[in-house]
Design an enzyme around this catalytic site. Structure first.
Site, PDB file in Angstrom:
ATOM      1  N   TYR A  43     -12.337  -2.340  -3.227  1.00 25.92           N
ATOM      2  CA  TYR A  43     -12.862  -2.384  -1.856  1.00 25.92           C
ATOM      3  C   TYR A  43     -14.396  -2.352  -1.814  1.00 25.92           C
ATOM      4  O   TYR A  43     -14.965  -1.944  -0.803  1.00 25.92           O
ATOM      5  CB  TYR A  43     -12.279  -1.236  -1.037  1.00 25.92           C
ATOM      6  CG  TYR A  43     -10.872  -1.503  -0.529  1.00 25.92           C
ATOM      7  CD1 TYR A  43     -10.585  -2.633   0.247  1.00 25.92           C
ATOM      8  CD2 TYR A  43      -9.824  -0.626  -0.800  1.00 25.92           C
ATOM      9  CE1 TYR A  43      -9.305  -2.891   0.721  1.00 25.92           C
ATOM     10  CE2 TYR A  43      -8.532  -0.877  -0.328  1.00 25.92           C
ATOM     11  CZ  TYR A  43      -8.286  -2.006   0.431  1.00 25.92           C
ATOM     12  OH  TYR A  43      -7.020  -2.256   0.916  1.00 25.92           O
ATOM     13  N   GLU A  46      -9.848 -10.125  -7.730  1.00 23.26           N
ATOM     14  CA  GLU A  46      -8.851  -9.053  -7.648  1.00 23.26           C
ATOM     15  C   GLU A  46      -7.806  -9.175  -8.753  1.00 23.26           C
ATOM     16  O   GLU A  46      -7.377  -8.165  -9.323  1.00 23.26           O
ATOM     17  CB  GLU A  46      -8.201  -9.055  -6.259  1.00 23.26           C
ATOM     18  CG  GLU A  46      -9.204  -8.639  -5.185  1.00 23.26           C
ATOM     19  CD  GLU A  46      -8.711  -8.849  -3.761  1.00 23.26           C
ATOM     20  OE1 GLU A  46      -7.542  -9.249  -3.567  1.00 23.26           O
ATOM     21  OE2 GLU A  46      -9.511  -8.606  -2.827  1.00 23.26           O
ATOM     22  N   ASN A  66      -1.845  -0.164   7.111  1.00 21.50           N
ATOM     23  CA  ASN A  66      -1.331  -1.477   7.519  1.00 21.50           C
ATOM     24  C   ASN A  66      -0.475  -2.142   6.433  1.00 21.50           C
ATOM     25  O   ASN A  66      -0.347  -3.347   6.355  1.00 21.50           O
ATOM     26  CB  ASN A  66      -2.471  -2.380   8.000  1.00 21.50           C
ATOM     27  CG  ASN A  66      -3.545  -2.577   6.949  1.00 21.50           C
ATOM     28  OD1 ASN A  66      -3.382  -2.161   5.805  1.00 21.50           O
ATOM     29  ND2 ASN A  66      -4.617  -3.238   7.325  1.00 21.50           N
ATOM     30  N   LYS A  77       0.838  -1.200   0.000  1.00 25.02           N
ATOM     31  CA  LYS A  77       0.000   0.000   0.000  1.00 25.02           C
ATOM     32  C   LYS A  77       0.877   1.256   0.000  1.00 25.02           C
ATOM     33  O   LYS A  77       2.096   1.175   0.200  1.00 25.02           O
ATOM     34  CB  LYS A  77      -0.926  -0.048   1.223  1.00 25.02           C
ATOM     35  CG  LYS A  77      -1.924  -1.216   1.190  1.00 25.02           C
ATOM     36  CD  LYS A  77      -2.853  -1.160   2.394  1.00 25.02           C
ATOM     37  CE  LYS A  77      -3.831  -2.322   2.404  1.00 25.02           C
ATOM     38  NZ  LYS A  77      -4.774  -2.251   3.545  1.00 25.02           N
ATOM     39  N   HIS A 109      -1.749  -5.452   1.346  1.00 25.43           N
ATOM     40  CA  HIS A 109      -3.042  -6.101   1.107  1.00 25.43           C
ATOM     41  C   HIS A 109      -2.801  -7.481   0.516  1.00 25.43           C
ATOM     42  O   HIS A 109      -1.887  -7.657  -0.294  1.00 25.43           O
ATOM     43  CB  HIS A 109      -3.887  -5.301   0.111  1.00 25.43           C
ATOM     44  CG  HIS A 109      -5.015  -6.116  -0.459  1.00 25.43           C
ATOM     45  ND1 HIS A 109      -6.223  -6.246   0.177  1.00 25.43           N
ATOM     46  CD2 HIS A 109      -5.094  -6.884  -1.573  1.00 25.43           C
ATOM     47  CE1 HIS A 109      -6.996  -7.059  -0.540  1.00 25.43           C
ATOM     48  NE2 HIS A 109      -6.326  -7.464  -1.605  1.00 25.43           N
TER      49      HIS A 109
HETATM   50  P1  RTP Z   1      -6.882  -5.745   3.142  1.00 28.41           P
HETATM   51  O1  RTP Z   1      -8.215  -6.013   2.461  1.00 28.41           O
HETATM   52  O2  RTP Z   1      -6.405  -4.336   2.944  1.00 28.41           O
HETATM   53  O3  RTP Z   1      -5.859  -6.775   2.778  1.00 28.41           O
HETATM   54  O4  RTP Z   1      -7.073  -5.907   4.702  1.00 28.41           O
HETATM   55  P2  RTP Z   1      -7.859  -7.039   5.474  1.00 28.41           P
HETATM   56  O5  RTP Z   1      -8.454  -8.037   4.515  1.00 28.41           O
HETATM   57  O6  RTP Z   1      -6.969  -7.569   6.531  1.00 28.41           O
HETATM   58  O7  RTP Z   1      -9.009  -6.203   6.152  1.00 28.41           O
HETATM   59  P3  RTP Z   1     -10.436  -5.786   5.563  1.00 28.41           P
HETATM   60  O8  RTP Z   1     -11.471  -6.155   6.577  1.00 28.41           O
HETATM   61  O9  RTP Z   1     -10.621  -6.283   4.168  1.00 28.41           O
HETATM   62  O10 RTP Z   1     -10.335  -4.201   5.554  1.00 28.41           O
HETATM   63  C1  RTP Z   1      -9.769  -3.526   4.476  1.00 28.41           C
HETATM   64  C2  RTP Z   1      -8.940  -2.382   4.967  1.00 28.41           C
HETATM   65  O11 RTP Z   1      -9.789  -1.399   5.539  1.00 28.41           O
HETATM   66  C3  RTP Z   1      -9.100  -0.735   6.574  1.00 28.41           C
HETATM   67  N1  RTP Z   1      -9.874  -0.806   7.783  1.00 28.41           N
HETATM   68  N2  RTP Z   1     -10.031   0.223   8.563  1.00 28.41           N
HETATM   69  N3  RTP Z   1     -10.882   1.960  10.638  1.00 28.41           N
HETATM   70  C4  RTP Z   1     -11.200   0.669  10.679  1.00 28.41           C
HETATM   71  O12 RTP Z   1     -11.817   0.196  11.600  1.00 28.41           O
HETATM   72  C5  RTP Z   1     -10.787  -0.179   9.570  1.00 28.41           C
HETATM   73  N4  RTP Z   1     -11.092  -1.459   9.433  1.00 28.41           N
HETATM   74  C6  RTP Z   1     -10.505  -1.866   8.285  1.00 28.41           C
HETATM   75  C7  RTP Z   1      -7.778  -1.429   6.790  1.00 28.41           C
HETATM   76  O13 RTP Z   1      -6.747  -0.660   6.200  1.00 28.41           O
HETATM   77  C8  RTP Z   1      -7.958  -2.743   6.066  1.00 28.41           C
HETATM   78  O14 RTP Z   1      -6.729  -3.229   5.577  1.00 28.41           O
HETATM   79 MG    MG Z   2      -9.593  -7.498   2.847  1.00 34.93          MG
END
Ligand code: RTP
Ligand code: MG
Length: 147
Positions: free
Chosen positions: A49, A126, A112, A9, A115
């Site tokens: 997203y 994706e 973070n 990212k 991805h």
């Molecule tokens: P990613 O899709 O980016 O690989 O991350 P992930 O699967 O671990 O998490 P996901 O639930 O898909 O969330 C996507 C991205 O949204 C941001 N996020 N912010 N402020 C918040 O509470 C919150 N929750 C999620 C994070 O940057 C996450 O990577």
């Molecule tokens: Mg995710």
């Protein structure tokens, strides 16, 4: 061969962590079959997203991912989708184990670093969103027999 979409990212690119992250997947034994540094359009960010469209952080997430270039990659290998998620660590770096990418380098959930596709269905969706067929290489990695 199983494939997944991994992206460094904007925070990871800005902090100079591209090489570190590539190295981790290489050393694990996975095969790099696609990579590009790119600015992300709002359309692509919103499509990527889409599952989070109704979440309160969606706007910030799209702003962040379009703010500066990302390093998009395709990695191949046995079980790469699930193992890459383990190597990344939990979404919130505060909860991610040390030894994972987010646990070692991240602080906040919004930034973070990396991805990775979270399932076979996500990986397929994706990969077709981010990479054209001709951008994904097919080549024999002769060291594969050792790992
Ligand atoms: P990613 O899709 O980016 O690989 O991350 P992930 O699967 O671990 O998490 P996901 O639930 O898909 O969330 C996507 C991205 O949204 C941001 N996020 N912010 N402020 C918040 O509470 C919150 N929750 C999620 C994070 O940057 C996450 O990577
Ligand atoms: Mg995710």
């Amino acid at each position: 061969m199983e494939k997944t979409f991994i992206m460094v990212k904007p925070d990871g690119v800005q902090r100079g962590l591209v090489g570190e992250i590539v190295a981790r997947f290489e050393k694990k034994g996975y095969q790099l079959v696609g990579a590009k540094l790119m600015h992300v359009s709002r359309d692509l960010a919103e499509a990527h997203y889409a599952e989070h469209k109704e979440r309160p952080f969606f706007g910030e997430l799209v702003d962040f991912i379009t703010s500066s270039p990302v390093f998009a990659m395709v990695w191949a290998g046995e079980g790469v989708i699930g193992t890459a998620r383990h190597m990344m660590g939990k979404t919130n770096p505060k909860e991610a184990d040390l030894g994972t990418i987010r646990g070692d380098f991240g602080i906040s959930v919004g930034m973070n670093i990396v991805h990775g596709s979270d399932s076979a269905e996500s990986a397929e969706r994706e990969l077709s969103l981010w990479f054209k067929e001709e951008e994904v290489a097919s080549y024999e990695k002769t060291l594969n027999r050792w790992v």
